[in-house]
Design an enzyme around this catalytic site. Structure first.
Site, PDB file in Angstrom:
ATOM      1  NE  ARG A 114      -3.875   0.582   1.890  1.00  8.94           N
ATOM      2  CZ  ARG A 114      -5.108   0.674   2.402  1.00  8.94           C
ATOM      3  NH1 ARG A 114      -5.344   1.430   3.456  1.00  8.94           N
ATOM      4  NH2 ARG A 114      -6.116   0.010   1.864  1.00  8.94           N
ATOM      5  CD  GLN A 144     -13.043  -1.989  -0.500  1.00  7.89           C
ATOM      6  OE1 GLN A 144     -12.304  -1.934   0.485  1.00  7.89           O
ATOM      7  NE2 GLN A 144     -14.262  -2.507  -0.435  1.00  7.89           N
ATOM      8  CB  CYS A 277     -13.998   1.138   0.004  1.00  5.30           C
ATOM      9  SG  CYS A 277     -13.392   2.833   0.155  1.00  5.30           S
ATOM     10  NE  ARG A 305     -10.321  -5.282   0.628  1.00  3.08           N
ATOM     11  CZ  ARG A 305      -9.516  -4.286   0.993  1.00  3.08           C
ATOM     12  NH1 ARG A 305     -10.004  -3.211   1.576  1.00  3.08           N
ATOM     13  NH2 ARG A 305      -8.212  -4.338   0.739  1.00  3.08           N
TER      14      ARG A 305
HETATM   15  N1  NVA Z   1     -10.048   6.610  -1.594  1.00  6.57           N
HETATM   16  C1  NVA Z   1      -9.719   6.225  -0.247  1.00  6.57           C
HETATM   17  C2  NVA Z   1      -9.898   4.758  -0.056  1.00  6.57           C
HETATM   18  C3  NVA Z   1      -9.580   4.278   1.339  1.00  6.57           C
HETATM   19  C4  NVA Z   1      -9.711   2.809   1.493  1.00  6.57           C
HETATM   20  C5  NVA Z   1      -8.282   6.610   0.041  1.00  6.57           C
HETATM   21  O1  NVA Z   1      -7.419   6.409  -0.820  1.00  6.57           O
HETATM   22  O2  NVA Z   1      -8.022   7.137   1.124  1.00  6.57           O
HETATM   23  N1   CP Z   2     -11.218  -0.092   2.464  1.00  7.27           N
HETATM   24  C1   CP Z   2      -9.946  -0.170   2.872  1.00  7.27           C
HETATM   25  O1   CP Z   2      -9.013  -0.352   2.085  1.00  7.27           O
HETATM   26  O2   CP Z   2      -9.793  -0.015   4.207  1.00  7.27           O
HETATM   27  P1   CP Z   2      -8.427   0.179   4.998  1.00  7.27           P
HETATM   28  O3   CP Z   2      -7.881   1.527   4.601  1.00  7.27           O
HETATM   29  O4   CP Z   2      -8.849   0.145   6.438  1.00  7.27           O
HETATM   30  O5   CP Z   2      -7.481  -0.910   4.663  1.00  7.27           O
END
Ligand code: NVA
Ligand code: CP
Length: 319
Positions: A114, A144, A277, A305
């Site tokens: 991530r 997601q 999400c 998930r």
């Molecule tokens: N669009 C949001 C999704 C979080 C799971 C972000 O990138 O913060």
């Molecule tokens: N929806 C999602 O990716 O959640 P987190 O940021 O908690 O991993």
């Protein structure tokens, strides 16, 4: 939904960097595989397909769902997951992406990252000799969206021909991954976002072209009422994604009329499904009445998930 068979197929792609790395058929295989393993979890039937395997997970941004679902998923598959906060590794002190990927590939059987930059993820995948999974970058959030597709399939029994309406920030990871998924699965998708926040031109155009091959109509609107007409699924996401927090005040003004609320959802189908999400900012992109209401499946979506990712890692790492 009918009976579901476990598949021995693997995926054509070595990595999952975007939804577009998959084919429509592979998405359906993953959904069916996830349904089988979801049932096995509920029944307490062991399914140790990744015994002795390790997934390394590098995080440069916060996470609740992604971290926990991958970690628990690896455990349920008989393997192990390793949480690596990027700042606690030498990556945070300037060790190159390429060296890091090559070293970690010598220890683990798969890597999930991530991060902010999609280019960094691509560089990492190029240097890695094990499968790399995108656990969210600024422009894409494929894992997601696999869970979202699984949830839609469970509730509606199909994907092809449904209409999904996404209201809010069109130029973010969720919108882009949903557009790619709609294009591959034959779902129609209408995005409603304010001027200046429409999906990335190239990602939208590529998805639209792919959608045409698969009978999916993709469109961008600046009027949410127009976009949500007869929608089977209504989706939104935060107005400021991770890394954009300093723009929130301005975005709150720009997105004011792009809130998913009772007034807007009356134009969707009467049995519409609401997805988000999470994490959500109630009172901003969605009202409490909707996210806690009878149409909302956000906690099934969050649970999925786990199941969708287990299907993914089984097929990617079990090769
Ligand atoms: N669009 C949001 C999704 C979080 C799971 C972000 O990138 O913060
Ligand atoms: N929806 C999602 O990716 O959640 P987190 O940021 O908690 O991993």
């Amino acid at each position: 939904m009918g009976s579901v068979k476990q598949s021995n197929t693997s995926l054509q792609t070595d990595h999952l960097l975007t939804v577009a790395d998959l084919t429509g058929d592979e998405i359906m295989v993953l959904i069916k595989e996830a349904l089988v393993m979801k049932k096995q979890v509920k029944e307490g039937t062991p399914h140790p397909y990744l015994q002795g395997k390790t997934l390394g997970m590098i995080f440069e941004k916060s996470s609740t769902r992604t971290r926990v679902s991958f970690e628990v998923g690896m455990m349920q598959l008989g393997g192990h997951a390793l949480f690596l906060n990027a700042n606690d590794t030498q990556l945070g002190r300037g060790e190159t992406v390429s060296d890091t990927a090559q070293v970690l590939s010598r220890y683990v059987d798969g890597l999930m990252i991530r991060t902010f930059s999609h280019e960094m993820l691509e560089e990492f995948a190029d240097a890695s000799s094990v499968p790399v999974i995108n656990g969210l970058t600024d422009p894409h959030h494929p894992t997601q969206v696999l869970a979202d597709l699984l949830t839609i399939y469970e509730y509606k029994g199909k994907l092809r021909g449904l209409k999904l309406c996404y209201v809010g920030d069109g130029n973010n990871n969720m919108t882009h991954s949903l557009l790619q998924a709609a294009a591959l699965t034959g779902m129609h998708m209408a995005v409603a976002s304010p001027e200046g926040y429409a999906p990335h031109d190239m990602i939208f155009q590529q998805a639209k072209d792919k959608g045409e091959e698969n009978g999916a109509k993709l469109a961008v609107h600046d009027n949410p009422i127009e976009a949500i007409q007869d929608a089977d699924i209504v989706v939104t996401d935060v107005w400021a994604s991770m890394g954009e927090e300093n723009e929130l005040a301005e975005r709150k003004l720009r997105f004011e009329s792009f809130q998913v609320n009772k007034e807007l959802t009356q134009f969707a189908k009467s049995d519409y499904l609401f997805l988000h999400c999470l994490p959500a900012h109630q009172g901003e992109e969605v009202t409490a009445e909707i996210i806690d209401g009878e149409h909302s499946a956000v906690f099934d979506e969050a649970e999925n998930r786990l199941h969708a990712q287990k299907a993914l890692i089984k097929l990617l790492m079990g090769k």
